[in-house]
Design a protein around this motif. Structure first.
Motif, PDB file in Angstrom:
ATOM      1  N   SER A  46      13.372   8.019   6.106  1.00  0.00           N
ATOM      2  CA  SER A  46      12.729   6.868   6.763  1.00  0.00           C
ATOM      3  C   SER A  46      13.704   5.722   7.071  1.00  0.00           C
ATOM      4  N   THR A  47      14.794   5.637   6.310  1.00  0.00           N
ATOM      5  CA  THR A  47      15.700   4.490   6.490  1.00  0.00           C
ATOM      6  C   THR A  47      16.237   4.354   7.917  1.00  0.00           C
ATOM      7  N   ARG A  77      14.153  19.588   7.832  1.00  0.00           N
ATOM      8  CA  ARG A  77      13.134  20.290   7.050  1.00  0.00           C
ATOM      9  C   ARG A  77      12.768  21.550   7.807  1.00  0.00           C
ATOM     10  N   ALA A 158      21.812  14.146   2.711  1.00  0.00           N
ATOM     11  CA  ALA A 158      21.424  15.241   3.601  1.00  0.00           C
ATOM     12  C   ALA A 158      20.364  16.023   2.821  1.00  0.00           C
ATOM     13  N   LYS A 208      16.546   2.361  -4.735  1.00  0.00           N
ATOM     14  CA  LYS A 208      17.854   3.034  -4.610  1.00  0.00           C
ATOM     15  C   LYS A 208      18.928   2.365  -5.474  1.00  0.00           C
TER      16      LYS A 208
HETATM   17  C1  6PG Z   1      16.044  13.833   4.624  1.00  0.00           C
HETATM   18  C2  6PG Z   1      17.346  13.079   4.598  1.00  0.00           C
HETATM   19  C3  6PG Z   1      17.614  12.627   3.202  1.00  0.00           C
HETATM   20  C4  6PG Z   1      17.356  11.127   3.231  1.00  0.00           C
HETATM   21  C5  6PG Z   1      17.176  10.589   1.840  1.00  0.00           C
HETATM   22  C6  6PG Z   1      16.742   9.113   1.889  1.00  0.00           C
HETATM   23  O1  6PG Z   1      15.917  14.775   5.396  1.00  0.00           O
HETATM   24  O2  6PG Z   1      15.139  13.380   3.885  1.00  0.00           O
HETATM   25  O3  6PG Z   1      18.346  13.662   5.194  1.00  0.00           O
HETATM   26  O4  6PG Z   1      18.899  12.868   2.727  1.00  0.00           O
HETATM   27  O5  6PG Z   1      18.449  10.478   3.878  1.00  0.00           O
HETATM   28  O6  6PG Z   1      16.158  11.351   1.212  1.00  0.00           O
HETATM   29  O7  6PG Z   1      15.491   9.066   2.523  1.00  0.00           O
HETATM   30  P1  6PG Z   1      14.788   7.670   2.850  1.00  0.00           P
HETATM   31  O8  6PG Z   1      15.605   7.031   3.937  1.00  0.00           O
HETATM   32  O9  6PG Z   1      13.416   8.039   3.313  1.00  0.00           O
HETATM   33  O10 6PG Z   1      14.795   6.866   1.572  1.00  0.00           O
END
Ligand code: 6PG
Length: 253
Positions: A46-47, A77, A158, A208
């Protein structure tokens, strides 16, 4: 060998997104000026949404050399491209559907593939085919100009998760992993990540903070903290975090 990481602590998540957009533009202009193309690997989660929305707006929509950009993904995914969980869909609906980037230069990880191993091999072949245009590190791994990464509260990045066998991969550039409690993912491996000219982590929010402090200031433990193992062999590493994600750091930067 690469130098020490650059750590930028920004006031909030919106400032992190703005800074990431500035780096995207700078690296894009530098890459196109030097090699005629800009190979960027997008992160999921989501970031990056705030960053992607900025890229679809001025000044970025008209100043990034989009016709020379190639977009890849660091992970996906194992879902259809239209699925709400798809990292491709996040990028598609926030900026790829707006910026003047030729669809032939958008290289999606086929999460929907009935045979994810085949999809991983195809993507690896695609990445290796970039070698002439993108350049390589010793050993022939192609160099992405910019790799955008996020980090989970558990230190994954990732779809490289703690203690997974995928962290030991030294030859393949793309693998499949079925992570308990997470699901099946396609992910690039450390050899590809570490070959980048510039790696930019973006992490925001208090959830985080503990992982950020452990990764940046804790003991070396990349099997427990995969993000810690993402050290560029010859490139630069930048961490963009907001104040909330910085709160466990020993000293303010
Ligand atoms: C994914 C990302 C994963 C993500 C982190 C942080 O497919 O989910 O590649 O590595 O960058 O889980 O996720 P958020 O930005 O949602 O905290």
């Amino acid at each position: 060998m690469a130098g020490a990481p650059t750590l930028e602590v920004l006031p909030d998540a919106a400032a992190v997104a703005r800074r990431a957009a500035e780096l995207f533009l700078r690296d894009g202009r530098d890459a196109v000026g030097a090699r005629g193309s800009f190979a960027v690997t997008l992160s999921g989660g989501s970031t990056p949404r705030a960053l992607y929305l900025l890229l679809a707006d001025e000044p970025y929509v008209s100043s990034v050399p989009w016709s020379r950009v190639r977009v890849f993904w660091g992970d996906e995914r194992c879902v259809a491209p239209g699925d709400a969980a798809s990292n491709y869909r996040l990028a598609q609906e926030t900026f790829l559907n707006t910026v003047p980037l030729p669809p032939t230069r958008v290289h999606r990880l086929r999460g929907e593939a009935a045979d994810p191993e085949q999809a991983a091999r195809e993507y690896e072949a695609l990445l290796r085919a970039q070698a002439r245009e993108a350049g390589t590190v010793p050993g022939g791994v192609p160099r992405m100009d910019l790799i955008l990464l996020g980090m989970g509260a558990d230190g994954h990045t990732a779809s490289l998760f703690p203690y997974r066998q995928t962290l030991r991969e030294t030859r393949r550039l793309v693998v499949v992993d079925d992570i308990p409690g997470v699901g099946r993912r396609l992910t690039v491996t450390l050899p590809l990540l570490k070959s980048a000219r510039h790696i930019v982590f973006a992490a925001v929010g208090q959830e985080k903070a503990a992982a950020v402090a452990e990764v940046l200031q804790g003991p070396w433990d990349p099997r427990r903290l995969p993000a810690q193992g993402v050290v560029p062999r010859f490139g630069r590493l930048t961490w963009l975090i907001d104040r909330a994600a910085a709160e466990c750091l020993r000293s303010r930067v």
